[in-house]
Design a protein around this motif. Sequence first.
Motif, PDB file in Angstrom:
ATOM      1  N   ALA A  64       0.830  -1.210   0.000  1.00  0.00           N
ATOM      2  CA  ALA A  64       0.000   0.000   0.000  1.00  0.00           C
ATOM      3  C   ALA A  64       0.860   1.254   0.000  1.00  0.00           C
ATOM      4  N   GLY A  65       1.971   1.224   0.766  1.00  0.00           N
ATOM      5  CA  GLY A  65       2.858   2.383   0.801  1.00  0.00           C
ATOM      6  C   GLY A  65       3.484   2.662  -0.547  1.00  0.00           C
ATOM      7  N   ARG A  66       3.901   1.605  -1.228  1.00  0.00           N
ATOM      8  CA  ARG A  66       4.488   1.789  -2.556  1.00  0.00           C
ATOM      9  C   ARG A  66       3.440   2.299  -3.547  1.00  0.00           C
ATOM     10  N   GLY A  67       2.203   1.816  -3.416  1.00  0.00           N
ATOM     11  CA  GLY A  67       1.133   2.288  -4.285  1.00  0.00           C
ATOM     12  C   GLY A  67       0.849   3.763  -4.068  1.00  0.00           C
ATOM     13  N   ARG A  68       0.854   4.206  -2.804  1.00  0.00           N
ATOM     14  CA  ARG A  68       0.625   5.628  -2.509  1.00  0.00           C
ATOM     15  C   ARG A  68       1.754   6.485  -3.068  1.00  0.00           C
ATOM     16  N   LEU A  69       2.990   5.967  -3.008  1.00  0.00           N
ATOM     17  CA  LEU A  69       4.125   6.705  -3.559  1.00  0.00           C
ATOM     18  C   LEU A  69       3.966   6.883  -5.067  1.00  0.00           C
ATOM     19  N   VAL A  70       3.598   5.809  -5.757  1.00  0.00           N
ATOM     20  CA  VAL A  70       3.393   5.884  -7.207  1.00  0.00           C
ATOM     21  C   VAL A  70       2.282   6.878  -7.528  1.00  0.00           C
ATOM     22  N   ASN A  71       1.173   6.791  -6.803  1.00  0.00           N
ATOM     23  CA  ASN A  71       0.039   7.674  -7.082  1.00  0.00           C
ATOM     24  C   ASN A  71       0.382   9.136  -6.826  1.00  0.00           C
ATOM     25  N   GLY A  72       1.122   9.395  -5.740  1.00  0.00           N
ATOM     26  CA  GLY A  72       1.517  10.765  -5.446  1.00  0.00           C
ATOM     27  C   GLY A  72       2.423  11.345  -6.517  1.00  0.00           C
ATOM     28  N   LEU A  73       3.375  10.542  -6.972  1.00  0.00           N
ATOM     29  CA  LEU A  73       4.286  11.017  -8.022  1.00  0.00           C
ATOM     30  C   LEU A  73       3.580  11.124  -9.368  1.00  0.00           C
ATOM     31  N   LEU A  74       2.586  10.280  -9.603  1.00  0.00           N
ATOM     32  CA  LEU A  74       1.785  10.408 -10.819  1.00  0.00           C
ATOM     33  C   LEU A  74       1.067  11.756 -10.825  1.00  0.00           C
ATOM     34  N   PHE A  75       0.500  12.122  -9.696  1.00  0.00           N
ATOM     35  CA  PHE A  75      -0.178  13.420  -9.575  1.00  0.00           C
ATOM     36  C   PHE A  75       0.802  14.558  -9.852  1.00  0.00           C
ATOM     37  N   ILE A  76       1.984  14.505  -9.243  1.00  0.00           N
ATOM     38  CA  ILE A  76       2.981  15.567  -9.414  1.00  0.00           C
ATOM     39  C   ILE A  76       3.440  15.646 -10.867  1.00  0.00           C
ATOM     40  N   THR A  77       3.621  14.493 -11.509  1.00  0.00           N
ATOM     41  CA  THR A  77       4.069  14.473 -12.905  1.00  0.00           C
ATOM     42  C   THR A  77       3.059  15.149 -13.829  1.00  0.00           C
ATOM     43  N   ILE A  78       1.789  14.806 -13.668  1.00  0.00           N
ATOM     44  CA  ILE A  78       0.758  15.427 -14.511  1.00  0.00           C
ATOM     45  C   ILE A  78       0.642  16.911 -14.202  1.00  0.00           C
ATOM     46  N   PHE A  79       0.730  17.259 -12.931  1.00  0.00           N
ATOM     47  CA  PHE A  79       0.643  18.665 -12.541  1.00  0.00           C
ATOM     48  C   PHE A  79       1.782  19.482 -13.149  1.00  0.00           C
ATOM     49  N   ALA A  80       2.967  18.879 -13.267  1.00  0.00           N
ATOM     50  CA  ALA A  80       4.133  19.596 -13.787  1.00  0.00           C
ATOM     51  C   ALA A  80       4.169  19.655 -15.306  1.00  0.00           C
ATOM     52  N   SER A  81       3.263  18.953 -15.975  1.00  0.00           N
ATOM     53  CA  SER A  81       3.361  18.793 -17.433  1.00  0.00           C
ATOM     54  C   SER A  81       3.289  20.079 -18.254  1.00  0.00           C
ATOM     55  N   PRO A  82       2.607  21.154 -17.811  1.00  0.00           N
ATOM     56  CA  PRO A  82       2.586  22.337 -18.683  1.00  0.00           C
ATOM     57  C   PRO A  82       3.814  23.238 -18.545  1.00  0.00           C
ATOM     58  N   PHE A  83       4.660  23.002 -17.569  1.00  0.00           N
ATOM     59  CA  PHE A  83       5.778  23.920 -17.317  1.00  0.00           C
ATOM     60  C   PHE A  83       7.016  23.432 -18.070  1.00  0.00           C
ATOM     61  N   VAL A  84       7.002  23.695 -19.371  1.00  0.00           N
ATOM     62  CA  VAL A  84       8.036  23.129 -20.246  1.00  0.00           C
ATOM     63  C   VAL A  84       8.783  24.206 -21.021  1.00  0.00           C
ATOM     64  N   PHE A  85       8.784  25.440 -20.514  1.00  0.00           N
ATOM     65  CA  PHE A  85       9.506  26.496 -21.219  1.00  0.00           C
ATOM     66  C   PHE A  85      11.000  26.435 -20.942  1.00  0.00           C
TER      67      PHE A  85
ATOM     68  N   GLU B 262      -4.084  -1.020 -13.215  1.00  0.00           N
ATOM     69  CA  GLU B 262      -4.384  -1.390 -11.836  1.00  0.00           C
ATOM     70  C   GLU B 262      -4.609  -0.116 -11.020  1.00  0.00           C
ATOM     71  N   ASP B 263      -5.326  -0.267  -9.897  1.00  0.00           N
ATOM     72  CA  ASP B 263      -5.728   0.883  -9.074  1.00  0.00           C
ATOM     73  C   ASP B 263      -6.300   1.975  -9.975  1.00  0.00           C
ATOM     74  N   ILE B 264      -7.141   1.551 -10.894  1.00  0.00           N
ATOM     75  CA  ILE B 264      -7.497   2.372 -12.056  1.00  0.00           C
ATOM     76  C   ILE B 264      -8.296   3.619 -11.689  1.00  0.00           C
ATOM     77  N   VAL B 265      -9.383   3.436 -10.962  1.00  0.00           N
ATOM     78  CA  VAL B 265     -10.272   4.572 -10.700  1.00  0.00           C
ATOM     79  C   VAL B 265      -9.563   5.645  -9.885  1.00  0.00           C
ATOM     80  N   ARG B 266      -8.796   5.242  -8.889  1.00  0.00           N
ATOM     81  CA  ARG B 266      -8.084   6.229  -8.076  1.00  0.00           C
ATOM     82  C   ARG B 266      -7.070   6.994  -8.917  1.00  0.00           C
ATOM     83  N   ARG B 267      -6.318   6.293  -9.731  1.00  0.00           N
ATOM     84  CA  ARG B 267      -5.304   6.961 -10.543  1.00  0.00           C
ATOM     85  C   ARG B 267      -5.928   7.871 -11.594  1.00  0.00           C
ATOM     86  N   LEU B 268      -7.022   7.454 -12.160  1.00  0.00           N
ATOM     87  CA  LEU B 268      -7.703   8.313 -13.132  1.00  0.00           C
ATOM     88  C   LEU B 268      -8.221   9.582 -12.477  1.00  0.00           C
ATOM     89  N   SER B 269      -8.742   9.455 -11.275  1.00  0.00           N
ATOM     90  CA  SER B 269      -9.221  10.625 -10.545  1.00  0.00           C
ATOM     91  C   SER B 269      -8.075  11.588 -10.251  1.00  0.00           C
TER      92      SER B 269
END
Length: 434
Positions: A18-39, A117-124
């Motif tokens: 569960a801890g590893r899953g939360r780490l992946v999900n948190g970094l997934l959120f940060i990665t998508i959030f950072a996606s527009p800052f590409v200047f 896997e963990d599909i609905v949470r990650r999509l949200s």
Amino acid sequence: MTGYDLAAPAPQLVARVAGRGRLVNGLLFITIFASPFVFIEPSPYEAAFALLALAFLVARVPIGRGVVPLALLLFLWNLSGVAALIPVLHDPTAITFMVTSLYLAVTAIMFACLFTEDIVRRLSLVRTAYIVAALIAAAIGIAAYFHLLPDSERFLLGAVRAKSTFKDPNVYGPFLILPLLFLIDRTLREGVRPARVVATLILLLGLFLSFSRGAWANFMVSAGALMLFMFLTSPTPRFRARVLAFGLMALAGLVLLLAALLSFDAIGAVFQERANLLQPYDAGPGGRFGRQLEGAMALLERPLGVGPLQFARHWGQDPHNVYLNAFASYGWIGGFAYLMLVLTTLTVGFRALPVRTPWQSYLLLALAAFIGAAFEGIVIDSDHWRHYYLLLGLIWGLAIATTRAASRRNWRPATQLPPRAETAAGSPPIFRLG
């Protein structure tokens, strides 16, 4: 639970996973959030994705065989590009181009694995991160366009087109389309909310002020595809009627918004110039289309293409067509591999589309946005858009998950069940077990 220490006490094992899953999900959120800052390069997105890749390995996210066709097509496309690179190894920009292509291919494969896997949470998480990031980017673009920011020109192209935190308005505009589709989908399924309306207007204004003809067409195609998919996949007349009514009201609202924006002289003048289907640099022997035709004819005799980023050196300007660029930069094999990648992705998405799952609405959104991006590829080089590879990963990952769900013995598509009352949101239950 292959890959984990099964000898460990069950509570410790569960907590560790569960801890590893939360780490992946948190970094997934940060990665998508950072996606527009590409200047800047390397951008925050690259740093965030590197951490996500590390977490991906630490968490031992499985790579299923369903991802193999995607990986093979991406590998073939890029392998051909590496072969085309060899004659121009003296050009550092060509090397950078191919390294970027390989890196983006890895992102698509990783995203596909993550969304099985963990599909609905990650999509949200992706939806929330993408909408917030897009709102920030759009707000910066709008504020810069009206010179409300210090050094506003940094976020503009030629002082008349918003590019926000991107290098090009033609990338900034398409980036805003998927979050716009997210908001349209939520409005249809959950009803109108003031905050949702404001967010939609901000993104629409940001898209408009990019003055990207390709992005405008992309949005119209994507939104139209979404409306069509929602209409066809809804099993209830009530929701179909809602889709039709919303489509008509949204079209009327867009016309009114456009009329209001064009009342500003500066905006109206730029719009009148950009709205022409043929610009001076498009037509004529020396124009874009002439160069494309000349390059395409020459490529018939060059199986290895001309090498990454070499089209402009031969014919004076970039190809401005992702399909032509695939053959020019990656050679014949790479060009056909890219065409197969697009067609196979569409096929995989369409096959999974009718199956009602908890993530069906996200598949509708990703497929609609991908269709728009594939259409816009006719007039722009979109093979290095970061969000394009996110769409690839979403479609493949959700299609794989749908296939797995449909194969379960105790699972039946909702379309095979007796009709049930609609939910408060106006759409039927997504699926049923047993």
